[in-house]
Design an enzyme around this catalytic site. Structure first.
Site, short mmCIF file in Angstrom:
data_model
loop_
_atom_site.label_atom_id
_atom_site.label_comp_id
_atom_site.label_asym_id
_atom_site.label_seq_id
_atom_site.Cartn_x
_atom_site.Cartn_y
_atom_site.Cartn_z
N ARG A 50 12.01 -0.04 -2.93
CA ARG A 50 11.03 0.95 -3.39
C ARG A 50 11.31 1.15 -4.86
NH1 ARG A 50 8.19 4.33 -5.29
NH2 ARG A 50 7.08 5.99 -4.24
N GLU A 58 -1.62 4.42 -2.43
CA GLU A 58 -1.47 3.81 -1.11
C GLU A 58 -2.50 2.69 -0.96
OE1 GLU A 58 0.99 4.67 1.09
OE2 GLU A 58 1.67 5.98 -0.52
N ARG A 92 15.17 1.98 2.65
CA ARG A 92 14.82 1.06 1.57
C ARG A 92 15.75 1.30 0.38
NH1 ARG A 92 8.60 2.76 1.01
NH2 ARG A 92 9.72 4.69 0.69
#
Length: 190
Positions: A50, A58, A92
């Site tokens: 990330r 998004e 992540r």
């Protein structure tokens, strides 16, 4: 004299090792969205990253696909440096990515108008704030839109809609199943 020579040799060895140390490079093997990529490590492990301090739209949001495409065009298939290794709540790696030529991928995405500076996780980063402001003023990327919705607001609104959506009862009648009885083996007589 021997002691000084030994210390000097150790010093030279340390400098030589430090200068010859190569940075670990990772290959970008997947772009999940504008701010999330997957890297392949030298030992063939996949790492989901990330991108730190930025938040791209998004995929289902306006400019989400454009942000993903920009990120892919910038770094897909290239060798990159991973700077930072904190983990988020999803497991992540949160990090900055640099191309081999020194280009900061995180900054390039904001600079070209495909992400916001993620203020909740980017404290006092004046350079990143300046890049976003320049993109806004130049109406680059998502800043073509008069009033773009930040991804954190979009996610919050999506979650609220999901939680407030009434549950629909099924109109199909419920089926009842009978339990089958097992046949017992017949008795064998002698």
């Amino acid at each position: 004299m021997l002691k000084k020579s030994f210390v000097f040799c150790l010093f030279l060895l340390a400098i030589t090792t430090a200068c010859n140390k190569k940075e670990t490079l990772y290959k970008v093997v997947k772009v999940k969205d504008g701010d999330t990529i997957e890297l392949l490590s030298p030992d063939h492990q996949n790492i989901t990253v990330r991108l730190a301090e930025i938040d791209a739209p998004e995929k289902s949001q306006a400019f989400g696909q454009a942000a993903k495409q920009f990120t892919a065009d910038l770094c897909f298939g290239k060798m990159v440096k991973l700077i930072g290794n904190t983990k988020d709540r999803y497991g992540r790696t949160v990090a900055t990515i640099e191309l081999e030529n020194g280009t900061n991928v995180n900054y390039e995405i904001v600079k070209n108008g495909y992400a916001w500076q993620y203020l909740a996780y980017s404290h006092n980063n004046v350079e990143l704030a300046g890049l976003e402001q320049n993109a806004r003023e130049s109406k680059l990327g998502l800043w073509h839109d008069l009033n773009p919705t930040p991804p954190w607001s979009f996610r919050r609104d999506e979650k609220t809609q999901r939680l407030n959506k009434p549950k629909v009862q099924s109109t199909k009648p419920k089926r009842h199943y009978r339990k089958r009885r097992k046949k017992l083996p017949e008795a064998v007589s002698f």
